[in-house]
Design an enzyme around this catalytic site. Structure first.
Site, PDB file in Angstrom:
ATOM      1  CB  THR A  70     -53.719   3.901  63.706  1.00 34.41           C
ATOM      2  OG1 THR A  70     -54.220   2.595  64.054  1.00 34.41           O
ATOM      3  CG2 THR A  70     -52.759   4.387  64.761  1.00 34.41           C
TER       4      THR A  70
ATOM      5  CG  PHE B  70     -58.073   5.236  53.822  1.00 35.94           C
ATOM      6  CD1 PHE B  70     -58.892   4.831  52.784  1.00 35.94           C
ATOM      7  CD2 PHE B  70     -58.128   4.528  55.016  1.00 35.94           C
ATOM      8  CE1 PHE B  70     -59.758   3.760  52.922  1.00 35.94           C
ATOM      9  CE2 PHE B  70     -58.990   3.456  55.166  1.00 35.94           C
ATOM     10  CZ  PHE B  70     -59.810   3.071  54.112  1.00 35.94           C
ATOM     11  CG  ASN B  71     -56.883   6.517  58.826  1.00 35.70           C
ATOM     12  OD1 ASN B  71     -57.278   5.482  58.296  1.00 35.70           O
ATOM     13  ND2 ASN B  71     -55.731   6.591  59.492  1.00 35.70           N
TER      14      ASN B  71
ATOM     15  CG  ASP C 264     -53.933  -0.054  61.188  1.00 37.64           C
ATOM     16  OD1 ASP C 264     -54.510   0.845  61.796  1.00 37.64           O
ATOM     17  OD2 ASP C 264     -53.912  -0.124  59.945  1.00 37.64           O
TER      18      ASP C 264
ATOM     19  CG  ASP D 236     -57.985   0.899  59.836  1.00 39.75           C
ATOM     20  OD1 ASP D 236     -56.845   1.168  60.294  1.00 39.75           O
ATOM     21  OD2 ASP D 236     -58.399   1.388  58.764  1.00 39.75           O
TER      22      ASP D 236
ATOM     23  CG  HIS E  12     -49.285   5.560  56.660  1.00 40.32           C
ATOM     24  ND1 HIS E  12     -48.901   6.639  55.915  1.00 40.32           N
ATOM     25  CD2 HIS E  12     -49.594   4.588  55.751  1.00 40.32           C
ATOM     26  CE1 HIS E  12     -48.995   6.364  54.626  1.00 40.32           C
ATOM     27  NE2 HIS E  12     -49.409   5.118  54.508  1.00 40.32           N
ATOM     28  CG  ASP E  13     -51.825   3.288  61.025  1.00 39.16           C
ATOM     29  OD1 ASP E  13     -51.998   4.457  60.639  1.00 39.16           O
ATOM     30  OD2 ASP E  13     -52.522   2.327  60.656  1.00 39.16           O
TER      31      ASP E  13
ATOM     32  CG  ASN F 120     -56.607  -0.071  56.367  1.00 43.02           C
ATOM     33  OD1 ASN F 120     -56.617   0.865  55.571  1.00 43.02           O
ATOM     34  ND2 ASN F 120     -55.761  -0.129  57.377  1.00 43.02           N
TER      35      ASN F 120
HETATM   36  C1  BDR Z   1     -53.868   5.317  56.620  1.00 45.44           C
HETATM   37  O1  BDR Z   1     -54.806   4.588  55.833  1.00 45.44           O
HETATM   38  C2  BDR Z   1     -54.675   3.212  56.065  1.00 45.44           C
HETATM   39  O2  BDR Z   1     -54.684   2.509  54.860  1.00 45.44           O
HETATM   40  C3  BDR Z   1     -53.417   3.012  56.856  1.00 45.44           C
HETATM   41  O3  BDR Z   1     -53.571   1.929  57.754  1.00 45.44           O
HETATM   42  C4  BDR Z   1     -53.215   4.320  57.563  1.00 45.44           C
HETATM   43  O4  BDR Z   1     -53.871   4.334  58.808  1.00 45.44           O
HETATM   44  C5  BDR Z   1     -52.911   6.023  55.704  1.00 45.44           C
HETATM   45  O5  BDR Z   1     -53.625   6.905  54.886  1.00 45.44           O
HETATM   46 CA    CA Z   2     -54.789   2.328  59.811  1.00 46.08          CA
END
Ligand code: BDR
Ligand code: CA
Length: 327
Positions: free
Chosen positions: A134, A175-176, A25, A20, A249-250, A49
């Site tokens: 991701t 978040f994800n 990402d 996303d 992160h991703d 996102n």
């Molecule tokens: C995740 O949330 C998104 O904002 C980032 O792309 C990542 O995948 C981190 O919590």
């Molecule tokens: Ca992401």
């Protein structure tokens, strides 16, 4: 580590990236595109996102920037399975990739839904596919529901999401997972091999000002766009966490999927809270085995930061060596 080059090697691992974009990402896409030992079968996008429209557009822009003109990109679900979509403009901006101008996309979207695309590609692959989600897990949950036969040809799911002790969107949720907890629950209870790359690690996968300067000083056309994008992302994190650095992160999930030796993992049972009054979206990781539930995931607990950073610089450097879309 193998040298990165433009296209995959014969023994490259087949990958699907479901994302996303999203700043991190974007870097995840770059690693998957640049790595010679990954055969990137396609990129699918999901609302997270930003809206589904925006994340698909951003994936096409990133592919255009790095000259990956034949990358199959398919747009997926516009909203979570049962809930209203929650986006993250406070982190990724209104476009989902604020901070620099990306080129107008010349890479087209596939005329099929991401879930159909994933089904076709996984069933058509001559080797089991590694799936790297991701973003929210909506597309993946839909895929497993629509076409359960794909399970036979999935090597592993290496996802960025959740955590053992960290959180970002609520006091306990990442978040994800929070955006589509029912989809996450479907993935963790699927019985497929799952590796969870959560915030405990990814909050340490940081790029800071000296890394941005290094990118800029490289003089590459991709680096010149990535540096201000990551500065924007670092600024957003500074407002929330006090440290001016961009957590990739991703990209860490892709790097670990590519080379599991980058991280240490432990087998734990992970449950996703879908009905919590205060805790919806929490990944409840049974680190002490108190539930008696058998492990259903490999949870990444440690990684090599310096190796990870080298992977990122090498990937972006490889893409810098390609012709610029701006001529
Ligand atoms: C995740 O949330 C998104 O904002 C980032 O792309 C990542 O995948 C981190 O919590
Ligand atoms: Ca992401």
């Amino acid at each position: 580590m193998k040298t990165m080059r433009v296209s995959g090697e014969p023994d490259a691992k087949p990958f699907l990236l479901d994302c996303d974009p999203g700043h991190d990402d974007m870097v995840a896409m770059m690693v998957a595109i640049a790595a010679a030992d990954i055969e990137l079968l396609g990129v699918t996008t999901v609302a997270g996102n930003q809206t589904g429209e925006k994340t698909a557009l951003n994936a096409r822009r990133v592919a255009t920037l790095v000259g990956e003109h034949n990358l199959p990109i398919a747009k997926g679900c516009e909203r979570p399975l049962y809930r209203e979509l929650r986006t993250a403009p406070h982190i990724h901006g209104n476009s989902g990739l604020d901070g620099a101008d990306l080129p107008e996309p010349t890479v087209a979207l596939r005329p099929e839904h991401a879930v159909d695309f994933m089904e076709r590609v996984i069933l058509g692959s001559d080797r089991p596919v590694t799936l790297v989600p991701t973003g929210p897990l909506t597309n993946v949950a839909m895929l497993l529901r629509k076409a359960p036969q794909v399970r036979e040809n999935i090597e592993r799911i290496v996802l960025m999401g959740g955590s053992m002790h960290e959180s970002n969107v609520t006091p306990v949720a990442e978040f994800n997972i929070f955006v589509d907890p029912e989809a996450a629950d479907a993935v963790f209870t699927s019985g497929l091999p799952v590796t969870m790359v959560g915030l405990d690690l990814t909050y340490r996968a940081l790029f800071g000002e000296e890394d941005f300067v290094r990118l800029e000083q490289s003089g590459g056309h991709v680096s010149a766009v990535v540096a201000p994008l990551l500065r924007f992302f670092a600024g957003a994190y500074e407002k929330r966490r006090g440290t001016r650095a961009a957590p990739l992160h991703d990209a860490l999930a892709v790097a670990i999927a590519r080379d599991p030796s980058l991280a240490e993992t432990r087998n734990f049972h992970v449950a996703v809270e879908t009905q919590g009054r205060y805790t919806t979206g929490q990944t409840v990781v049974d680190t002490r085995g108190v539930t008696g539930n058998p492990p259903n995931a490999e949870v990444a607990v440690e990684f090599d930061l310096q190796r990870f950073k080298s992977i990122i610089f090498e990937a972006i450097g490889c893409l810098d060596a390609r012709p610029s879309p701006l001529g």
